[in-house]
Design an enzyme around this catalytic site. Sequence first.
Site, PDB file in Angstrom:
ATOM      1  N   ASN A   1       0.865  -1.185   0.000  1.00  0.00           N
ATOM      2  CA  ASN A   1       0.000   0.000   0.000  1.00  0.00           C
ATOM      3  C   ASN A   1       0.902   1.235   0.000  1.00  0.00           C
ATOM      4  OD1 ASN A   1      -1.761   2.072   0.521  1.00  0.00           O
ATOM      5  ND2 ASN A   1      -2.442   1.324   2.522  1.00  0.00           N
ATOM      6  N   TRP A   2       0.952   1.902  -1.145  1.00  0.00           N
ATOM      7  CA  TRP A   2       1.877   3.039  -1.281  1.00  0.00           C
ATOM      8  C   TRP A   2       1.329   4.314  -0.631  1.00  0.00           C
ATOM      9  CZ3 TRP A   2       3.948   2.643  -7.086  1.00  0.00           C
ATOM     10  CH2 TRP A   2       4.619   1.434  -7.227  1.00  0.00           C
ATOM     11  N   LYS A   3       0.090   4.286  -0.171  1.00  0.00           N
ATOM     12  CA  LYS A   3      -0.543   5.452   0.479  1.00  0.00           C
ATOM     13  C   LYS A   3      -0.303   6.721  -0.367  1.00  0.00           C
ATOM     14  CE  LYS A   3      -0.303   3.096   4.884  1.00  0.00           C
ATOM     15  NZ  LYS A   3      -0.212   3.156   6.327  1.00  0.00           N
TER      16      LYS A   3
ATOM     17  N   HIS B   1      -9.682   1.079   5.060  1.00  0.00           N
ATOM     18  CA  HIS B   1      -8.387   1.224   5.737  1.00  0.00           C
ATOM     19  C   HIS B   1      -8.562   2.106   6.974  1.00  0.00           C
ATOM     20  CE1 HIS B   1      -4.238   2.343   6.549  1.00  0.00           C
ATOM     21  NE2 HIS B   1      -3.893   1.274   5.853  1.00  0.00           N
TER      22      HIS B   1
ATOM     23  N   GLU C   1      -6.935   4.470   8.069  1.00  0.00           N
ATOM     24  CA  GLU C   1      -6.771   5.912   7.806  1.00  0.00           C
ATOM     25  C   GLU C   1      -8.050   6.498   7.203  1.00  0.00           C
ATOM     26  OE1 GLU C   1      -3.087   5.357   5.698  1.00  0.00           O
ATOM     27  OE2 GLU C   1      -2.188   4.764   7.597  1.00  0.00           O
TER      28      GLU C   1
ATOM     29  N   GLU D   1      -5.357  -5.086  10.487  1.00  0.00           N
ATOM     30  CA  GLU D   1      -4.329  -4.079  10.712  1.00  0.00           C
ATOM     31  C   GLU D   1      -4.605  -3.372  12.042  1.00  0.00           C
ATOM     32  OE1 GLU D   1      -2.437  -2.822   6.693  1.00  0.00           O
ATOM     33  OE2 GLU D   1      -4.058  -1.464   7.129  1.00  0.00           O
TER      34      GLU D   1
ATOM     35  N   GLY E   1       2.495   2.186  10.933  1.00  0.00           N
ATOM     36  CA  GLY E   1       3.443   3.295  10.817  1.00  0.00           C
ATOM     37  C   GLY E   1       4.174   3.618  12.107  1.00  0.00           C
TER      38      GLY E   1
ATOM     39  N   SER F   1       3.471  -2.230  10.351  1.00  0.00           N
ATOM     40  CA  SER F   1       4.923  -2.294  10.582  1.00  0.00           C
ATOM     41  C   SER F   1       5.559  -3.619  10.163  1.00  0.00           C
ATOM     42  CB  SER F   1       5.251  -1.972  12.048  1.00  0.00           C
ATOM     43  OG  SER F   1       4.892  -0.640  12.343  1.00  0.00           O
TER      44      SER F   1
ATOM     45  N   GLY G   1       2.967  -1.150   4.322  1.00  0.00           N
ATOM     46  CA  GLY G   1       2.959   0.281   4.014  1.00  0.00           C
ATOM     47  C   GLY G   1       4.372   0.750   3.714  1.00  0.00           C
ATOM     48  N   GLY G   2       4.999   1.398   4.680  1.00  0.00           N
ATOM     49  CA  GLY G   2       6.316   2.020   4.500  1.00  0.00           C
ATOM     50  C   GLY G   2       7.345   1.163   3.775  1.00  0.00           C
TER      51      GLY G   2
HETATM   52  P1  13P Z   1       3.057   0.372   7.739  1.00  0.00           P
HETATM   53  O1  13P Z   1       3.616  -0.907   7.130  1.00  0.00           O
HETATM   54  O2  13P Z   1       3.786   1.580   7.269  1.00  0.00           O
HETATM   55  O3  13P Z   1       2.938   0.252   9.221  1.00  0.00           O
HETATM   56  O4  13P Z   1       1.558   0.533   7.162  1.00  0.00           O
HETATM   57  C1  13P Z   1       0.670  -0.514   7.254  1.00  0.00           C
HETATM   58  C2  13P Z   1      -0.560  -0.196   6.480  1.00  0.00           C
HETATM   59  O5  13P Z   1      -1.336   0.661   6.867  1.00  0.00           O
HETATM   60  C3  13P Z   1      -0.793  -0.925   5.226  1.00  0.00           C
HETATM   61  O6  13P Z   1      -2.070  -0.686   4.731  1.00  0.00           O
END
Ligand code: 13P
Length: 253
Positions: free
Chosen positions: A9-11, A97, A99, A169, A175, A215, A236-237
Amino acid sequence: MRKKLIAGNWKMHKTVNEAQILARQLADRLSDVNFADIAIFPSFVDLYPVNVIIREKESNIHLGAQNMHPESNGAYTGEISADMLISAGATMVILGHSERRHIFLETDSFINRKVKTALSTGLVPILCIGELLEERKSGKTEQVLEKQINGSLKDVKINTADKLIIAYEPVWAIGTGENATPEQAQQAHKFVRELLAKHWGEDIAQNLRILYGGSVKPNNAQSLLSQPDVDGALVGGASLDADSFEKIIRSGY
Ligand code: 13P
């Protein structure tokens, strides 16, 4: 046997040019991977340009979007429809998600409408669920997951397990660098699978993939992904860099 899915997920990261560079690197490095499915979720504007790269390279990488609107079209300024995503090359879509739930105040009933729209158009939804830190600390994790699952999947019918994916999640792990322990993840995934069996029966629940997100990094991927009910990762990251995403995919689970 559930095939693992490693999804990135590149957000809200990567310009068109940067997204194409990363997509090209991933397509080149991962062309031999057949032991797991791979998917990437760039921003809306990056979808089509990334799809061009994936097609050019005849890549095994699946493409998805990070969100969508439940209506098929209309006066919804700033929103995007399932058909638009499909026309840009997406075959999957992340829905609910944390967020979206917490920053943009999306409710289970709104997410439920999106899940139904995605299914009716043939997009595979990755439905995200997860508890806040206070909820975990006060012993409410299962209650929260049950409410999110029941609300987001209300009256949703599927006849095979490949139509939909769940991502657990925990919000406190997103994050933060603090991942759920493999035991915490396994316990939550097992609980979610039991809930899914109540919706669609044991057979579908046993074949449905439940990803872990929060994470996930090269150094913890193996221990999380080797849990019996963890069927992949939503990263994510660490998915923003070809090297670390590749390491997670090849972590040997
Ligand atoms: P991180 O891997 O940066 O914690 O993000 C997880 C995430 O929200 C994937 O959708």
